[in-house]
Design a protein around this motif. Sequence first.
Motif, PDB file in Angstrom:
ATOM      1  N   THR A  99       0.826  -1.206   0.000  1.00  0.00           N
ATOM      2  CA  THR A  99       0.000   0.000   0.000  1.00  0.00           C
ATOM      3  C   THR A  99       0.868   1.266   0.000  1.00  0.00           C
ATOM      4  O   THR A  99       0.482   2.298  -0.541  1.00  0.00           O
ATOM      5  CB  THR A  99      -0.986  -0.004   1.199  1.00  0.00           C
ATOM      6  N   PHE A 100       2.058   1.166   0.567  1.00  0.00           N
ATOM      7  CA  PHE A 100       3.015   2.292   0.594  1.00  0.00           C
ATOM      8  C   PHE A 100       3.535   2.572  -0.833  1.00  0.00           C
ATOM      9  O   PHE A 100       3.616   3.726  -1.269  1.00  0.00           O
ATOM     10  CB  PHE A 100       4.178   1.918   1.519  1.00  0.00           C
ATOM     11  N   LEU A 101       3.837   1.511  -1.567  1.00  0.00           N
ATOM     12  CA  LEU A 101       4.306   1.684  -2.946  1.00  0.00           C
ATOM     13  C   LEU A 101       3.230   2.358  -3.804  1.00  0.00           C
ATOM     14  O   LEU A 101       3.525   3.231  -4.630  1.00  0.00           O
ATOM     15  CB  LEU A 101       4.663   0.323  -3.565  1.00  0.00           C
ATOM     16  N   GLN A 102       1.976   1.959  -3.573  1.00  0.00           N
ATOM     17  CA  GLN A 102       0.873   2.567  -4.330  1.00  0.00           C
ATOM     18  C   GLN A 102       0.792   4.055  -4.032  1.00  0.00           C
ATOM     19  O   GLN A 102       0.564   4.875  -4.924  1.00  0.00           O
ATOM     20  CB  GLN A 102      -0.448   1.882  -3.980  1.00  0.00           C
ATOM     21  N   GLU A 103       0.998   4.397  -2.766  1.00  0.00           N
ATOM     22  CA  GLU A 103       0.981   5.808  -2.395  1.00  0.00           C
ATOM     23  C   GLU A 103       2.091   6.579  -3.090  1.00  0.00           C
ATOM     24  O   GLU A 103       1.955   7.760  -3.388  1.00  0.00           O
ATOM     25  CB  GLU A 103       1.205   5.902  -0.892  1.00  0.00           C
ATOM     26  N   LYS A 104       3.204   5.883  -3.348  1.00  0.00           N
ATOM     27  CA  LYS A 104       4.337   6.532  -4.000  1.00  0.00           C
ATOM     28  C   LYS A 104       4.199   6.536  -5.513  1.00  0.00           C
ATOM     29  O   LYS A 104       5.102   6.977  -6.227  1.00  0.00           O
ATOM     30  CB  LYS A 104       5.645   5.855  -3.580  1.00  0.00           C
ATOM     31  N   GLY A 105       3.089   5.991  -6.005  1.00  0.00           N
ATOM     32  CA  GLY A 105       2.816   6.104  -7.441  1.00  0.00           C
ATOM     33  C   GLY A 105       2.832   4.814  -8.228  1.00  0.00           C
ATOM     34  O   GLY A 105       2.686   4.841  -9.457  1.00  0.00           O
ATOM     35  N   LEU A 106       3.017   3.685  -7.559  1.00  0.00           N
ATOM     36  CA  LEU A 106       2.952   2.404  -8.284  1.00  0.00           C
ATOM     37  C   LEU A 106       1.538   2.228  -8.836  1.00  0.00           C
ATOM     38  O   LEU A 106       0.564   2.313  -8.100  1.00  0.00           O
ATOM     39  CB  LEU A 106       3.286   1.244  -7.335  1.00  0.00           C
ATOM     40  N   LYS A 107       1.458   1.994 -10.150  1.00  0.00           N
ATOM     41  CA  LYS A 107       0.146   1.894 -10.805  1.00  0.00           C
ATOM     42  C   LYS A 107      -0.340   0.446 -10.817  1.00  0.00           C
ATOM     43  O   LYS A 107       0.474  -0.474 -10.856  1.00  0.00           O
ATOM     44  CB  LYS A 107       0.269   2.385 -12.254  1.00  0.00           C
ATOM     45  N   PRO A 108      -1.661   0.270 -10.837  1.00  0.00           N
ATOM     46  CA  PRO A 108      -2.180  -1.094 -10.985  1.00  0.00           C
ATOM     47  C   PRO A 108      -1.626  -1.694 -12.277  1.00  0.00           C
ATOM     48  O   PRO A 108      -1.563  -0.997 -13.298  1.00  0.00           O
ATOM     49  CB  PRO A 108      -3.698  -0.892 -11.104  1.00  0.00           C
ATOM     50  N   GLY A 109      -1.191  -2.943 -12.219  1.00  0.00           N
ATOM     51  CA  GLY A 109      -0.634  -3.581 -13.417  1.00  0.00           C
ATOM     52  C   GLY A 109       0.865  -3.405 -13.547  1.00  0.00           C
ATOM     53  O   GLY A 109       1.495  -4.020 -14.400  1.00  0.00           O
ATOM     54  N   GLU A 110       1.448  -2.550 -12.714  1.00  0.00           N
ATOM     55  CA  GLU A 110       2.895  -2.363 -12.738  1.00  0.00           C
ATOM     56  C   GLU A 110       3.544  -3.401 -11.806  1.00  0.00           C
ATOM     57  O   GLU A 110       2.962  -3.743 -10.779  1.00  0.00           O
ATOM     58  CB  GLU A 110       3.221  -0.966 -12.192  1.00  0.00           C
ATOM     59  N   CYS A 111       4.745  -3.843 -12.161  1.00  0.00           N
ATOM     60  CA  CYS A 111       5.427  -4.834 -11.336  1.00  0.00           C
ATOM     61  C   CYS A 111       6.149  -4.143 -10.170  1.00  0.00           C
ATOM     62  O   CYS A 111       7.090  -3.379 -10.390  1.00  0.00           O
ATOM     63  CB  CYS A 111       6.439  -5.608 -12.178  1.00  0.00           C
ATOM     64  N   PRO A 112       5.718  -4.405  -8.908  1.00  0.00           N
ATOM     65  CA  PRO A 112       6.344  -3.723  -7.765  1.00  0.00           C
ATOM     66  C   PRO A 112       7.847  -3.983  -7.672  1.00  0.00           C
ATOM     67  O   PRO A 112       8.620  -3.086  -7.323  1.00  0.00           O
ATOM     68  CB  PRO A 112       5.629  -4.329  -6.551  1.00  0.00           C
TER      69      PRO A 112
END
Length: 293
Positions: A21-34
């Motif tokens: 959830t932290f990565l998403q906050e930093k801009g990781l988009k759905p479908g992107e490889c974390p």
Amino acid sequence: MNILDKLKHGKILLSDGAWGTFLQEKGLKPGECPELWNITHRSEVRDIAESYLLAGSDIIETNSFGGSIFKLSQYGLEGRVSELNQAAAAISREAAGNDRHVAGSVGPSGKMLLMGDITENELYDGFCQQVTALEKGGADIIIVETMSALDEASLAVRAARENTKCTVIVTMTFSGDNKGDFRTMMGVSPEEMVIAMKEAGAHIVGSNCGNGIEDMISITRAIRRTDNTIPVMIQANAGIPEYIDGKTVFRESPEMMASFIPDLIKTGASIIGGCCGTTPEHIRAMGRAMVKA
Ligand SMILES: [Zn+2]
């Protein structure tokens, strides 16, 4: 000091909070490889590690939850398993220095042995590749987490025990029925987990995700009924996720989660952190509650 020695001396250790959830906050988009972010967004990933260290974590994880070949191949990255896992561990180690622990995160493969999706050998080899790269990058612990199937979890634990010198933790995700009986999605009880994971060689067992912190007390109790000595690690979500206006919301506040820490420790947990929805503020509050407990 080795983490097991610290636990033997009665230390209670603070782990970290959510990465996804932290990565998403930093801009990781759905479908992107974390895990690709370990290369393309190194400083953002390092920033997550540092946020938790600043909050007081004794153990931080790595951005490698989906770093097995089984998950990376969904992004066409099956050729980069070693590179991405090694980078994940190196980032966390760089931030943690040598005083604190780095736990290389290994999540489920998404394949089911039961359904014949994959063979045991393929699964074992895939986990081997991931755990050896995490150790090479600097992890001193491997954490096999969010597991629901015993056979898969056992293979991952064995891969880590047989191919690295790391301390091996395994945590499974349970949900409770209205009678307080907890099972994973594959029907495994906390009691069954302890027995099978000890046999596979796990040093530490526990539970992560799926539940808020209150239910984790019941899960810890169930583990303790089966085994009185194995160290228990608990990483609760900030509550069960709710979907409001298309957004995932976790309702447990840092103070609320912290208020359960004394009971969790009394029940037998000795490594405590957070999962989905928890932030450095949650970890900081939990750490404060540990000092008081
Ligand atoms: Zn979670």
